[in-house]
Each structure stands twice: as C-alpha cells, then as structure tokens.
Write an enzyme that holds these catalytic residues in place. Structure first.
Site, PDB file in Angstrom:
ATOM      1  N   GLU A 173      19.560  20.343  14.418  1.00 15.30           N
ATOM      2  CA  GLU A 173      18.400  21.224  14.227  1.00 15.30           C
ATOM      3  C   GLU A 173      18.432  21.989  12.899  1.00 15.30           C
ATOM      4  O   GLU A 173      18.191  23.197  12.851  1.00 15.30           O
ATOM      5  CB  GLU A 173      18.267  22.198  15.399  1.00 15.30           C
ATOM      6  N   GLU A 292      17.827  16.017  22.783  1.00 14.56           N
ATOM      7  CA  GLU A 292      17.699  17.244  23.578  1.00 14.56           C
ATOM      8  C   GLU A 292      16.314  17.244  24.207  1.00 14.56           C
ATOM      9  O   GLU A 292      15.313  17.193  23.492  1.00 14.56           O
ATOM     10  CB  GLU A 292      17.880  18.512  22.739  1.00 14.56           C
TER      11      GLU A 292
END
Length: 502
Positions: A173, A292
């Site tokens: 991320e 995710e």
C-alpha cells in the site's frame, strides 16, 4: 415472491478455478499472531506454541496461501529481528499499529506454522523504510540452500532446508499516506523495479507482485497503476488490489451490492494493465493479486492517541460479523471467482481475530465467525472450471451503485458435478430460482439438485459467539424437492447448490 432464471452452460467457461483464490493473510497486528496462531501455554498448543484449535479451523477453512508479515506492519519491519534465539531478539515499536513487537514469531517460526497448516507462503518485503539490499538479503536467507552467510545463518538457526518461497510482494500500500515510507507512484515504481531486478538476479523464476491501489476510491487510482507498471511491467507478474467494505448509515441494500465496486475495481485495473502492455508492445499479461479483501468496519477504527503506552498484541480491529456481513462477503468471493481469468491470487484479510473468520479467547475457546462459512464452502466445493452465469432476475436501486441484480452468482464444474454459488441480495423477498441445465446433459439422462444449503437467519444482524458458535451456519435447503431444478432462496442469504447428472 420474486422469480428468476439462470442458465448454466459449460461453453461459458471463464478459466480453471485457481486454488490461490482461497488465500489468507497473517500480519503482526493486534491478536492475529499472538493469542491467535501462537499462544504457548494454551491447552491446545503444540511444542512450538502454535494453537491446535486454530490450526484445525485453518485447515477446515480451506485456505491455500498466506501472505505475511503485512500489511502496514511490513513497511517498518526489520526481518533480522525475528531470527535466532528468542531471548536475544529485540523488542521494537510498531509504528503502524502503535504496539510493541516482541519478535517471538519471525520468518522461521511462521514458515514452520505454514507447513503445519499446509499453506503456500506469500512473503512481503519492506519497501517503506528499507529497499533493494534488505529484500535480497531476506531472499538469500529464505531460499538459498547453503554456502552463503545468510543461508548458513538460517541453518545455524535450526532450519536446514530452504523455505523456497515463490511469491513475493514488493511492499504494501505504498500509495497510502498512512504508510510508513509512503511514496509517489514514480518513486515506488522505481524502487519496485530495482528490487524486482535484483531479486530476479538471485532467482529468475520468482513470482513478484507490485503494489497497486489500496482502494478504488484513492485519488490516484488508475494513474498509480499506469505509472507503476510503466516502470515494472517486464519485471513483475501481478499487481495488487486491496478493498474493504462495510454497511454505512443503515443502508443494508447498498451494502449487499458492494461487490459491484469490486467488479469495477478488477475490470479497471485489468484494462489499465493491458493498456500499458499495449503501449510497451508487450504480449505479456499482468494478473491481479487481490491480496487484501474483506468486510471491515473502518468507520469504527480509532487512531491511537499520542503518549499512550505501546501495548503488546492489543485487541485491535476485532469486528464481530453478522449474517448480512457474511452474505456481502460471499458476494465478494463470487466476484473473485467470476474474474478467475485475471485474478491469479487473493488473500482474505485476515485469518484470526483481526477482521477475521476465526476468533479466539486468550487461553480459551476458538470459534467460527459467520464469514467463515461462505469461504469454507467455496474453498471445498469450487473445482474444475469457473463457468460464468448471469441470472435473469429483478433489480433494485442503490444510492451508490444504481440498479443492481437481486441475485449474484457463479458456477464451477468438473467431470462429476456442477456447483452454483448464489447470493440473494433482497432484504425482504425470497427468490424462486429456476435452473436451465440442459447444456450439462449429453445423450440421455437429466440434471437434478443433489444438495443445497443456505446461510441465513431471521435476524440479519445475528452473530456467532463463543457461547453460541453455530447460531449462523449453513443449513439444508429442502425447498427444491418438488421440482428437481427449482429452488427458493430466502432473503439476505448465501446459497450453495450442487447439481448432478442422473
């Protein structure tokens, strides 16, 4: 009662079922590791301190791969802290989750647990506070058999054989301002490319995942993927997607349609990747690693206040899921299967305690959350090929996604049976579903429903607890016995229908 029809035709094959679709995620966050997978002294713990009840539930869940050690945690992680004698391992501040990391569990212990659970590891490297050399060092420690300083150190630490980790995530991320070492797309693309190039010098056969957007609502979504892939296209195999969903402002109908966003997310990333590939003149296709995904009530998360203590394994992000969460969750799983042609891997985040299908009490019981059941059923029953199905059914209006079909479905098929996974999103109406399975028959014979189960409850907010662990669980659906190819699906329900030829 609403009416719907659905045709199952093997000609509408999408791709083989990818076993990596049923991956999970273990991060050093909250109680996922400590009092989750690892709790020495627990009545079920083995000689390694791993909880036997959690291992049993992990196997029952049917997960195939596991991403580790993060997550936001990895962007500040020094992997060397978690090797060697435990009594010498440093305690560190974990800036990502405002906790103290004891490093009792590190690479070698995690790999030992993965083998016990029968899982393929997906390792993430720190590209937040570290870079190329640290990633290559970790690869050497894990995968080189012997004869180098770091491979021999692994052997000295008690692990003779290499871990042979094949799939590696290049950071986590990095588009997010919350990330330690947050970077622009160009900055990240450059360090990801250099890291990938160096890791492939060690082993060209590795599978590498570049960081994509951490959500489709990110302001850089789309341009991030394009810029990163311009730098990394020939060096990586996959680009990641991350997405979490929750019911907002009591809008249950909109929440049950959240897979519409995941469908858009995947399609947009695939289109962007293909556009970059075309611009570069490459015939290579980049796949999606949706590493995710889950239902997560982010709106309830409170930031740690400065000056507080730095606790060890505090209870963080312990969402307790109800039936509606499980139904929305099942719809997300259907979406991942529907895109098996380009989604090469996916990781349910996370496995234990932290927004997880498995919950534990420290020193006590472990139980299945409502979301456990759709995942376990799909992991067990999805076999052979994914077959795309498009129910002909009523739609309903949502504020966020417009008109959405009441039913969301996918099928899988092998030589012996066809399995249909269907969600009824209606909040108040059952749906009578008529199946057209004529294309499954060759010659004489017929197709019939061999077995059907439904996950539902009269209270859409019913939850499972340690005291009542089976309050929400799949039950037989016998509303098909009067007609071999017609079945009634209750409102707000996850349904699994197995078809056989007679």
């Amino acid at each position: 009662m609403l009416q719907a029809q659905l045709t199952i035709d093997p000609a509408h094959r999408v791709a083989p079922v990818r076993r990596r679709t049923f991956g999970t995620f273990v991060e050093h966050l909250g109680r996922c590791v400590y009092t989750g997978i690892y709790e020495p002294g627990h009545p079920t713990a083995d000689e390694n301190g791993f909880r036997g009840d959690v291992l049993a539930l992990t196997r029952e869940l049917g997960v195939t791969t596991v991403r580790y050690p993060g997550g936001n945690f990895v962007s500040g992680y020094r992997w060397e802290d978690g090797i060697g004698p435990r009594e010498r391992r440093p305690r560190r501040l974990d800036l990502a989750w405002h906790s103290t990391e004891t490093n009792e569990i590190g690479i070698d212990e995690f790999m030992r647990w993965s083998r016990l659970a029968g899982l393929e590891p997906m390792m993430a490297v720190n590209l937040g506070t570290r870079g190329v050399q640290e990633a290559v060092d970790l690869l050497e420690y894990c995968n080189i058999p012997s004869g180098t300083t770091l491979s021999d150190l692994r052997i000295a630490n008690g692990t003779k054989d290499p871990h042979d980790i094949r799939m590696w995530c290049l950071g986590n991320e990095m588009d997010g301002p919350w990330q330690i070492g947050h970077k622009t797309a160009h900055e990240y693309g450059r360090i990801a490319a250099e890291t990938a190039r160096a890791m492939r010098m060690v082993d060209p056969s590795l599978e590498l995942v570049a960081c994509g957007s951490s959500g489709s609502s990110m302001p850089t979504f789309g341009t991030w993927e394009a810029t990163v892939l311009e730098e990394t296209y020939d060096l990586v195999d996959h680009i990641s997607c991350h997405a979490y969903y929750e019911e907002k402002d009591g809008d249950l109908a909109g929440f049950l349609a959240c897979a519409s966003d995941m469908e858009h997310f995947i399609s947009t990333v695939v289109s962007t990747a293909d556009q970059v590939g075309a611009r570069l003149g490459s015939s290579k296709k980049i796949s999606v690693s949706f590493d995710e995904w889950n239902v997560w009530y982010l709106s309830r998360v409170k930031a740690a206040e400065p000056g507080q203590d730095w606790p060890v394994a505090p209870p963080l992000l312990e969402d307790h899921y109800h039936l509606a969460d499980a139904v929305a969750f099942g719809s997300l799983l259907i979406t991942l299967l529907r895109h098996s042609d380009r989604v090469a891997a996916a990781c349910l985040a996370q496995l234990v305690n932290v927004i997880a299908p498995i919950m534990t009490e420290p020193g006590g019981r472990a139980w299945r959350q409502t979301t456990f059941h759709p995942f376990a059923q799909a992991a067990r029953l999805a076999k052979g090929d994914v077959v795309r199905v498009e129910p002909v059914c009523p739609t309903y209006e949502t504020a966020e996604f417009g008109a959405v079909p009441v039913l969301h479905a996918v099928a899988t098929r092998d030589e012996t049976e066809t399995t249909l996974f269907v969600v009824n999103r209606s909040t108040d109406e059952p749906v009578e579903l008529e199946l057209d399975a004529r294309a499954l028959v060759s010659g004489t014979g017929a197709v019939r429903i061999a077995e059907a189960t439904t996950l539902t409850h009269e209270d859409v907010y019913a939850r499972n607890t340690a005291d009542d662990p089976d309050r929400v669980a799949p039950r037989p659906n016998t509303n098909h016995q009067s007609d071999p190819l017609r079945i009634v699906l209750p409102p707000v329900s996850w349904n699994v229908i197995r078809l056989t030829r007679s």
